[in-house]
Design a protein around this motif. Structure first.
Motif, mmCIF file in Angstrom:
data_model
loop_
_atom_site.group_PDB
_atom_site.id
_atom_site.type_symbol
_atom_site.label_atom_id
_atom_site.label_comp_id
_atom_site.label_asym_id
_atom_site.label_seq_id
_atom_site.Cartn_x
_atom_site.Cartn_y
_atom_site.Cartn_z
ATOM 1 N N ALA A 469 -12.908 -56.971 22.127
ATOM 2 C CA ALA A 469 -11.953 -57.699 22.961
ATOM 3 C C ALA A 469 -12.650 -58.143 24.241
ATOM 4 C CB ALA A 469 -10.768 -56.802 23.294
ATOM 5 N N VAL A 470 -12.538 -59.430 24.563
ATOM 6 C CA VAL A 470 -13.158 -59.963 25.776
ATOM 7 C C VAL A 470 -12.156 -60.863 26.491
ATOM 8 C CG1 VAL A 470 -15.450 -59.915 24.693
ATOM 9 C CG2 VAL A 470 -14.134 -62.022 24.634
ATOM 10 N N GLY A 471 -12.463 -61.175 27.746
ATOM 11 C CA GLY A 471 -11.579 -62.045 28.522
ATOM 12 C C GLY A 471 -12.085 -63.479 28.529
ATOM 13 N N VAL A 472 -11.316 -64.336 29.189
ATOM 14 C CA VAL A 472 -11.661 -65.757 29.213
ATOM 15 C C VAL A 472 -12.639 -66.058 30.351
ATOM 16 C CG1 VAL A 472 -10.757 -68.093 29.534
ATOM 17 C CG2 VAL A 472 -9.408 -66.391 28.270
ATOM 18 N N CYS A 473 -13.769 -66.652 30.009
ATOM 19 C CA CYS A 473 -14.701 -67.213 30.990
ATOM 20 C C CYS A 473 -15.650 -68.099 30.202
ATOM 21 C CB CYS A 473 -15.496 -66.122 31.712
ATOM 22 S SG CYS A 473 -16.625 -65.224 30.641
ATOM 23 N N TYR A 474 -16.493 -68.851 30.863
ATOM 24 C CA TYR A 474 -17.389 -69.755 30.146
ATOM 25 C C TYR A 474 -18.396 -68.939 29.322
ATOM 26 C CZ TYR A 474 -20.441 -73.649 29.111
ATOM 27 O OH TYR A 474 -21.171 -74.591 28.451
ATOM 28 N N GLY A 475 -18.333 -69.088 28.001
ATOM 29 C CA GLY A 475 -19.298 -68.395 27.130
ATOM 30 C C GLY A 475 -18.882 -66.986 26.747
ATOM 31 N N PHE A 476 -17.734 -66.532 27.275
ATOM 32 C CA PHE A 476 -17.261 -65.159 27.017
ATOM 33 C C PHE A 476 -18.370 -64.162 27.365
ATOM 34 C CE2 PHE A 476 -15.232 -68.038 23.828
ATOM 35 C CZ PHE A 476 -14.111 -68.265 24.604
ATOM 36 N N VAL A 477 -18.575 -63.120 26.560
ATOM 37 C CA VAL A 477 -19.592 -62.130 26.935
ATOM 38 C C VAL A 477 -20.978 -62.541 26.427
ATOM 39 C CG1 VAL A 477 -20.391 -59.749 26.589
ATOM 40 C CG2 VAL A 477 -17.986 -60.200 27.127
#
Ligand code: NAD
Length: 695
Positions: A469-477
């Protein structure tokens, strides 16, 4: 009498039963209990043979991992097994479930082995960077020969009962009730006056000496950088060269080396992290899940076809939608070709290929998606296109359907905003090739409902993926960290390194390929188009044109065009240094007024990897990843980061965050590059003398 191991005699057979739920792990109480029960059985005049078995779901399934890292309380397992083997009554192991590790080693201390047809045995220690340290490496070759033993010990995979019987590990395979069968078998052995058969007294055929070099050569590539598989080979070799006692001493010595090694610590971290990653912090364990019986995939391109295959292979019907018939036909043909290739390699039967393809239906009409419980979009990477598609989905999808996007770079919240039901929307970021790569970044949007996230995390496992599970940002993790590494790789070349040097350093670190071979594999056109787009829409913030752009402009897109940063002669996959690339690099340096300098391997390693650690710390701080272990799993499963280093964040702790901080600060001072602006979290932890593991 022990709580976890009992003894009783039934029909002339002494039964030693381990009852330590859930998996009868061989912790201290079990080891002690086994010795006591064994002595009781030996003293019991009514018992003429002894049976060791597990209660509940399995024979002992291995060591108690909670005891790892502690000084083991006696009796140690080898001692228990020696006592079993030295007993003057016949001892029979009756196996059901999974006799793994120490469990299988116990069976090797017995005279006879009986298994239920559903049982499996294996020596998986190698996966934890260890070797079977309770006689497994010495007894198994004596029982089945060095070659077969090497396969079992170095592969570390569970082996089915039928195969175990073929190999000569198991004497009889039975079905039905384990205890009844075990007693009947023991009585038969008593009636036949079958001899005792201590495995340690068998000798191994010496003509197999050449096997070891051959085996090392076979695994050299696959196990590159790993210590344990090669130690396993040494231990098995000792079994063929030494007497049993000396071989056991050698096994102990090799085991101790591994136990103390950073590799084993890293692999144990990965073992726990793999389990932990499925538990999303803050998401209640009893969060309800939606039922997923039918899936739809939009776009039958590179990703869509592979994504669809995951579900078909798991028995879930898929409807595949395209906007053009020819694209649809091409996509379906590729899927079939991939399945048939697997069948040729023996991984699938032709019936399975047909069954999988039979679960696929295709369409050009959105109306045909109305029955889907989950719809995954994998169309062009363009916000306007995605918004139009999600608007359509909102119109046709049934209430409660989960709407997912496979976008790599676009804002999942904005995409969700194109629907009237953003709580049903999330990202499912698959990695290419989507039918092969194990990683799935499950992107939780601002408004994604808990049950949607819980459903997709569970679904990941159902289709054989590791969901993070990851959050929203450019490119994710994953890609966010990758982009930072890529920027360093390019900068290092600008300053004087060659692409081959950069790639070699990272390959030697243990990655499957370097950054430039990876760029060639993904296609240089991908990044180039994104940069070109930025140059049009946001020229002030767009990156300056460099030699990579020049290569793409010249049509050198990578492997698919026979050349990119590297040359690939004859359509091959082996990167070779390219004169064209060297000339473009020279030209670029000249334009920029750069005098190339000698760049050390160490600088390459530090800059490419420490920039990822720094970005990882920022990702943690922003809550994009919940824990360092989530980042480690993303990198191990998504990019082949060497598991024996534990992932980038675990590795950073090993280096010592104070040291990492000093280097990051030095790079920042030298370059002023904002990527080297130290993450406050890293600064803080280093200042406190802590590591990411302390979070
Ligand atoms: P692709 O160009 O290979 O395939 C896209 C497909 O979508 C094409 O077949 C096209 O005909 C179809 N399509 C376009 N618009 C459509 C519409 N309105 N309705 C139905 N079908 C439509 O692209 P791809 O590489 O498969 O990428 C798809 C998505 O996956 C993108 O968002 C991309 O960022 C993401 N992604 C790609 C990779 C990768 O390595 N290629 C990895 C992860 C995620």
């Amino acid at each position: 009498m022990s709580d976890v191991v009992s003894y009783r005699c039934e029909a002339g057979v002494g039964l030693i039963v381990v009852d330590n739920p859930p998996v009868n792990a061989l912790g201290h109480a079990v080891r002690q209990g086994l010795l006591e029960a064994l002595n009781e059985g030996l003293a019991d005049e009514s018992a003429r043979a002894l049976v060791i078995m597990g209660a509940g779901r399995t024979f002992p399934a291995g060591a108690d991992i909670r005891e790892f890292g502690q000084t083991p309380k006696p009796p140690a397992l080898p001692e228990v097994i020696d006592a079993i083997e030295a007993s003057d009554k016949r001892v029979i192991a009756a196996v059901h479930g999974t006799a793994l590790g120490g469990g299988m080693e116990i069976t090797l201390g017995c005279d006879y082995r009986l298994a239920l047809d559903s049982a499996k045995m294996g020596l998986p220690e190698v996966n934890l960077g260890l070797l079977p340290g309770a006689g497994g490496t010495q007894r198994l070759p004596r029982l089945i020969g060095a070659k077969a033993a090497l396969e079992a010990i170095v592969e570390g995979k569970p082996i089915k009962a039928a195969r175990l019987a073929e190999m000569g590990v198991v004497d009889v395979v039975v079905s039905g009730d384990l205890k009844t069968e075990a007693i009947a078998y023991a009585q038969r052995l008593i009636a036949e006056d079958a001899p005792r058969r201590p495995v340690s007294e068998l000798s191994v055929a010496t003509e197999e000496a050449a096997v070891f070099a051959e085996f090392e050569a076979i695994i050299a590539r696959k196990k590159r950088g790993h210590l344990a598989p090669f130690h396993c080979i040494k231990a098995v070799k000792a079994a063929t060269e030494m007497d049993f006692a000396a071989g056991m001493a050698r096994e102990r010595e090799l085991f101790a080396e591994l136990l103390d090694s950073p590799q084993s610590a890293a692999l144990r971290h990965v073992f726990f992290a793999e389990r932990e990653v499925a538990r999303v912090p803050g998401l209640a364990k009893d969060t309800p899940q939606r039922e997923i019986k039918r899936v739809a995939v939009l776009g039958a391109g590179t990703m869509g076809g592979g994504i669809a295959m995951n579900f078909l292979s798991a028995g879930i019907p898929v409807t595949l939608l395209e906007n053009k018939q020819d694209a649809l036909d091409r996509g379906v043909a590729t899927m079939r070709r991939n399945y048939e290739a697997s069948a040729r390699k023996g991984r699938l039967t032709t019936e399975q290929v047909e069954a999988n393809m039979g679960r696929l239906s295709t369409t050009l009409e959105y109306a045909d998606l109305a029955e889907a419980d989950l719809i995954i979009e994998a169309v062009f990477e363009n916000m306007d296109v995605k918004k139009t598609v999600f608007g359509e989905l909102d119109r046709v999808a049934k209430p409660g359907a989960i709407l997912a996007t496979n976008t790599s770079t676009l804002d999942v919240n904005e995409i969700a905003g194109a629907t009237s039901r953003p709580s049903d929307v999330l990202g499912m970021h698959f990695f290419s090739p989507a039918n092969v790569m194990k990683l799935l970044e499950v992107v939780r949007g601002e408004r994604t409902a808990d049950d949607v996230l819980a459903t997709v995390m569970a679904l990941a496992r159902r289709i054989g993926k590791v969901g993070v599970a990851v959050g929203v940002c450019y490119g994710f993790v994953g890609n966010r960290m990758l982009h930072k590494r890529q920027a360093q790789a390019v900068a290092l070349v600008n300053e004087g390194a060659t692409p081959s040097q950069v790639d070699r350093v990272l390959y030697d670190f243990g990655l499957p390929m370097g950054p430039f071979a990876m760029a060639d594999l993904a296609g240089l056109d991908v990044g180039w188009r994104i940069r070109e787009g930025l140059r049009e829409t946001d020229p002030a913030n767009a990156p300056a044109r460099n030699w990579m752009d020049a290569l793409a402009e010249a049509g050198r897109f990578g492997q698919k065009t026979g050349g990119g940063v590297f040359d690939y002669s004859d359509g091959g996959r082996t990167p070779e240094p390219s004169e064209t690339t060297a000339a473009e690099i020279d030209k670029y340096r000249a334009e920029q007024g750069i005098t190339p300098r000698e760049v050390s391997d160490e600088e390459i390693r530090e800059r490419c990897l420490y920039v990822m650690i720094n970005e990882g710390a920022k990702i943690l701080e922003e809550g994009i990843a919940a824990r360092p272990l989530d980042i480690d799993i993303v990198w191990i499963y998504g990019y082949g980061f060497p598991a024996y280093r534990g992932g980038p964040m675990f590795w950073a702790d090993r280096l010592g965050l104070e040291n990492v901080r000093e280097r990051i600060k030095a790079f920042h001072e030298d370059t002023g590059d904002p990527d080297w602006q130290i993450a406050p979290l890293l600064e803080k932890l280093a200042g406190e003398g802590k590591g990411f593991a302390d979070l």
